[in-house]
Write an enzyme that holds these catalytic residues in place. Sequence first.
Site, PDB file in Angstrom:
ATOM      1  N   LYS A  28       0.832  -1.211   0.000  1.00 32.50           N
ATOM      2  CA  LYS A  28       0.000   0.000   0.000  1.00 32.50           C
ATOM      3  C   LYS A  28       0.868   1.262   0.000  1.00 32.50           C
ATOM      4  O   LYS A  28       0.624   2.195  -0.772  1.00 32.50           O
ATOM      5  CB  LYS A  28      -0.937  -0.031   1.212  1.00 32.50           C
ATOM      6  CG  LYS A  28      -1.888   1.133   1.318  1.00 32.50           C
ATOM      7  CD  LYS A  28      -3.186   0.733   1.977  1.00 32.50           C
ATOM      8  CE  LYS A  28      -3.071   0.497   3.469  1.00 32.50           C
ATOM      9  NZ  LYS A  28      -3.006   1.757   4.238  1.00 32.50           N
ATOM     10  N   SER A  29       1.871   1.287   0.862  1.00 31.27           N
ATOM     11  CA  SER A  29       2.725   2.485   0.955  1.00 31.27           C
ATOM     12  C   SER A  29       3.424   2.749  -0.376  1.00 31.27           C
ATOM     13  O   SER A  29       3.496   3.894  -0.847  1.00 31.27           O
ATOM     14  CB  SER A  29       3.786   2.286   2.039  1.00 31.27           C
ATOM     15  OG  SER A  29       3.181   2.184   3.287  1.00 31.27           O
ATOM     16  N   ARG A  33       2.890   5.930  -3.234  1.00 25.08           N
ATOM     17  CA  ARG A  33       4.036   6.745  -3.664  1.00 25.08           C
ATOM     18  C   ARG A  33       4.269   6.637  -5.163  1.00 25.08           C
ATOM     19  O   ARG A  33       4.671   7.619  -5.807  1.00 25.08           O
ATOM     20  CB  ARG A  33       5.287   6.323  -2.876  1.00 25.08           C
ATOM     21  CG  ARG A  33       5.220   6.801  -1.411  1.00 25.08           C
ATOM     22  CD  ARG A  33       6.099   5.945  -0.524  1.00 25.08           C
ATOM     23  NE  ARG A  33       6.225   6.452   0.832  1.00 25.08           N
ATOM     24  CZ  ARG A  33       5.318   6.271   1.800  1.00 25.08           C
ATOM     25  NH1 ARG A  33       4.192   5.634   1.554  1.00 25.08           N
ATOM     26  NH2 ARG A  33       5.528   6.755   3.009  1.00 25.08           N
ATOM     27  N   GLY A 101      -5.192   7.681   5.593  1.00 21.40           N
ATOM     28  CA  GLY A 101      -4.314   8.636   6.274  1.00 21.40           C
ATOM     29  C   GLY A 101      -3.071   8.924   5.451  1.00 21.40           C
ATOM     30  O   GLY A 101      -2.592  10.067   5.405  1.00 21.40           O
ATOM     31  N   ARG A 129      -8.737  11.849  12.361  1.00 21.99           N
ATOM     32  CA  ARG A 129      -7.293  11.591  12.547  1.00 21.99           C
ATOM     33  C   ARG A 129      -6.483  12.893  12.608  1.00 21.99           C
ATOM     34  O   ARG A 129      -6.813  13.873  11.950  1.00 21.99           O
ATOM     35  CB  ARG A 129      -6.810  10.644  11.446  1.00 21.99           C
ATOM     36  CG  ARG A 129      -7.499   9.287  11.622  1.00 21.99           C
ATOM     37  CD  ARG A 129      -7.059   8.275  10.637  1.00 21.99           C
ATOM     38  NE  ARG A 129      -5.673   7.892  10.814  1.00 21.99           N
ATOM     39  CZ  ARG A 129      -5.034   7.052  10.024  1.00 21.99           C
ATOM     40  NH1 ARG A 129      -5.675   6.510   8.988  1.00 21.99           N
ATOM     41  NH2 ARG A 129      -3.771   6.758  10.242  1.00 21.99           N
ATOM     42  N   GLN A 176       4.733   9.017   7.306  1.00 27.85           N
ATOM     43  CA  GLN A 176       3.786   9.861   6.575  1.00 27.85           C
ATOM     44  C   GLN A 176       4.188  11.325   6.686  1.00 27.85           C
ATOM     45  O   GLN A 176       4.151  12.069   5.698  1.00 27.85           O
ATOM     46  CB  GLN A 176       2.369   9.663   7.116  1.00 27.85           C
ATOM     47  CG  GLN A 176       1.834   8.268   6.819  1.00 27.85           C
ATOM     48  CD  GLN A 176       0.436   8.055   7.345  1.00 27.85           C
ATOM     49  OE1 GLN A 176      -0.100   8.884   8.084  1.00 27.85           O
ATOM     50  NE2 GLN A 176      -0.165   6.948   6.976  1.00 27.85           N
ATOM     51  N   ASP A 322       1.966  -1.226  11.696  1.00 30.40           N
ATOM     52  CA  ASP A 322       0.681  -1.665  11.150  1.00 30.40           C
ATOM     53  C   ASP A 322       0.354  -3.124  11.500  1.00 30.40           C
ATOM     54  O   ASP A 322      -0.745  -3.597  11.197  1.00 30.40           O
ATOM     55  CB  ASP A 322       0.671  -1.507   9.622  1.00 30.40           C
ATOM     56  CG  ASP A 322       0.633  -0.036   9.229  1.00 30.40           C
ATOM     57  OD1 ASP A 322       0.286   0.807  10.080  1.00 30.40           O
ATOM     58  OD2 ASP A 322       0.959   0.265   8.063  1.00 30.40           O
ATOM     59  N   ARG A 353      -6.376   1.496  17.809  1.00 32.95           N
ATOM     60  CA  ARG A 353      -6.102   0.053  17.741  1.00 32.95           C
ATOM     61  C   ARG A 353      -5.787  -0.554  19.095  1.00 32.95           C
ATOM     62  O   ARG A 353      -5.875  -1.767  19.251  1.00 32.95           O
ATOM     63  CB  ARG A 353      -4.980  -0.235  16.742  1.00 32.95           C
ATOM     64  CG  ARG A 353      -5.473  -0.084  15.317  1.00 32.95           C
ATOM     65  CD  ARG A 353      -4.459  -0.471  14.270  1.00 32.95           C
ATOM     66  NE  ARG A 353      -5.096  -0.387  12.960  1.00 32.95           N
ATOM     67  CZ  ARG A 353      -4.448  -0.203  11.823  1.00 32.95           C
ATOM     68  NH1 ARG A 353      -3.134  -0.099  11.815  1.00 32.95           N
ATOM     69  NH2 ARG A 353      -5.114  -0.138  10.686  1.00 32.95           N
ATOM     70  N   ARG A 394      -7.483  -3.678   9.429  1.00 35.98           N
ATOM     71  CA  ARG A 394      -6.491  -4.602  10.002  1.00 35.98           C
ATOM     72  C   ARG A 394      -7.035  -5.299  11.259  1.00 35.98           C
ATOM     73  O   ARG A 394      -6.672  -6.427  11.550  1.00 35.98           O
ATOM     74  CB  ARG A 394      -5.181  -3.879  10.299  1.00 35.98           C
ATOM     75  CG  ARG A 394      -4.541  -3.307   9.026  1.00 35.98           C
ATOM     76  CD  ARG A 394      -3.068  -3.055   9.183  1.00 35.98           C
ATOM     77  NE  ARG A 394      -2.586  -2.122   8.179  1.00 35.98           N
ATOM     78  CZ  ARG A 394      -2.270  -2.441   6.922  1.00 35.98           C
ATOM     79  NH1 ARG A 394      -2.418  -3.683   6.496  1.00 35.98           N
ATOM     80  NH2 ARG A 394      -1.840  -1.525   6.076  1.00 35.98           N
TER      81      ARG A 394
HETATM   82  C1  S3P Z   1       2.567   4.724   6.211  1.00 38.71           C
HETATM   83  C2  S3P Z   1       3.157   5.030   7.413  1.00 38.71           C
HETATM   84  C3  S3P Z   1       2.650   4.575   8.701  1.00 38.71           C
HETATM   85  C4  S3P Z   1       1.633   3.440   8.558  1.00 38.71           C
HETATM   86  C5  S3P Z   1       0.660   3.687   7.440  1.00 38.71           C
HETATM   87  C6  S3P Z   1       1.390   3.848   6.124  1.00 38.71           C
HETATM   88  C7  S3P Z   1       3.138   5.269   4.969  1.00 38.71           C
HETATM   89  O1  S3P Z   1       2.010   5.652   9.356  1.00 38.71           O
HETATM   90  O2  S3P Z   1       0.939   3.250   9.753  1.00 38.71           O
HETATM   91  O3  S3P Z   1      -0.250   2.604   7.325  1.00 38.71           O
HETATM   92  O4  S3P Z   1       2.800   4.789   3.883  1.00 38.71           O
HETATM   93  O5  S3P Z   1       3.958   6.210   5.065  1.00 38.71           O
HETATM   94  P1  S3P Z   1       2.870   6.699  10.232  1.00 38.71           P
HETATM   95  O6  S3P Z   1       3.945   7.146   9.400  1.00 38.71           O
HETATM   96  O7  S3P Z   1       1.926   7.801  10.582  1.00 38.71           O
HETATM   97  O8  S3P Z   1       3.300   5.922  11.439  1.00 38.71           O
END
Ligand code: S3P
Length: 440
Positions: A28-29, A33, A101, A129, A176, A322, A353, A394
Amino acid sequence: MTVEVTEIRYVVDPGGRITGNTRVPGDKSISHRAVILGAIAEGNTRVSNLLEGTDVLATVAAFRKMSVQIEGPESGEMLIRGVGLHGLSVPSEALDLGNSGTAMRLMTGLLAGQCFDSRLTGDRSLSRRPMRRVIDPLTLMGASIESTAQGTPPLKVRSVDRLSGIRYVLPVASAQVKSALLLAGLYSAGETCIEEPRPTRDHTERMLAGFQYPCERTDSTVCLTGGGLLRGTEIDVPADLSSAAFFIVAATIAATSRLRLHSVGINPTRTGVIEILRSMGASIETENEHEICGEPIADIVVRSAPLRGVKVPADLVPLSIDEFPILCIAAACAAGTTTIRGASELRHKESDRISSMVAGLRGLGIDTEEFDDGMSIRGGDFDGGVVNSFGDHRVAMAFCVAGLRARSPVEIRDCGNVVTSFPGFIRTASSCGLRINERR
Ligand code: S3P
């Protein structure tokens, strides 16, 4: 307009072995990107194995609203016709980022540097959030961003003359926030340097290098200088370790299991879950290790193993942030007590969570103590019963895995958001031996 998800419930029948070979969906991350950097690159970017979860699709839709042409995604393949750093056009309506988020925070950083105003919205969970963690440092860079009085979305991002680079020490370890500031840094005068208190996932830095954008990393600091350009590229997205983790734990706790998970991303800023599970006694091997597009990948082979409780080391928390819902299930199946501290960030995810997992574990008869920054879980046997996922993908998938070892069926409520990160979860889970039925 955000459409709230209709109630979907999963009912898991206990028992079964976890076997076979499978590939879970794309990371996903990395998928977010790929879309973001592809859109602002010069020329085309071709992506394969993109996660077609609704979180990433929200990011795709946001760029379409800013006139970026995107073909697909279809079967994970997507072509992005990059418009360059300054080629986005003003969106005619708010950008709805759904449940994501990551999309909200990264897009805020990107949009802070544009020469047009924009509005960002999300669903009920995203609208709760915290966004000050990105708004405050972006404001120091010269951005103009408005949120609710609580610092939550919707956000209004106003165009400003030009952002200035910043040296910033992150108060919370957050990839993030780091990524949002790096994206804003692309549009800033001078250098932007972000120092992190503990390492967090570094996909943005690795991918910037893939787009030939200079980005320097030394120890805990990453720096880039604004005003360069990104060159379109090809990105093959690894399978998501965060999604694989459900099956790693499932195969560990179900008797006589053996499972191979293909082409999973094993970036060291993500593998805290493997380290923690190994320290609990899990049998997890990596094979066929190689690198694709700057990201380390491997096949992961898991066999059943008895687990023992551990104290989770604080430095592994951001590297497994996560995976705590599924780690809680592993802990409940372990002999002895597992303690998680220094994890108050878990309270700011798609649900709180800590409280979601404590409520669900207690509901299934597991002895659990809640702390501000974590919990302790005494291993035991799961009763059957009804668990609320609180709309958190999750949490929902974690309790599906718990169902494997329950005395009677486990019903999980409010599972509609599983599609944000794991489309086809039931299909994949069933093919490995989990017995899950979806009810509406
Ligand atoms: C993510 C960073 C994490 C993670 C989120 C994805 C990202 O959050 O929990 O699911 O893709 O950069 P944080 O950076 O706020 O911890």
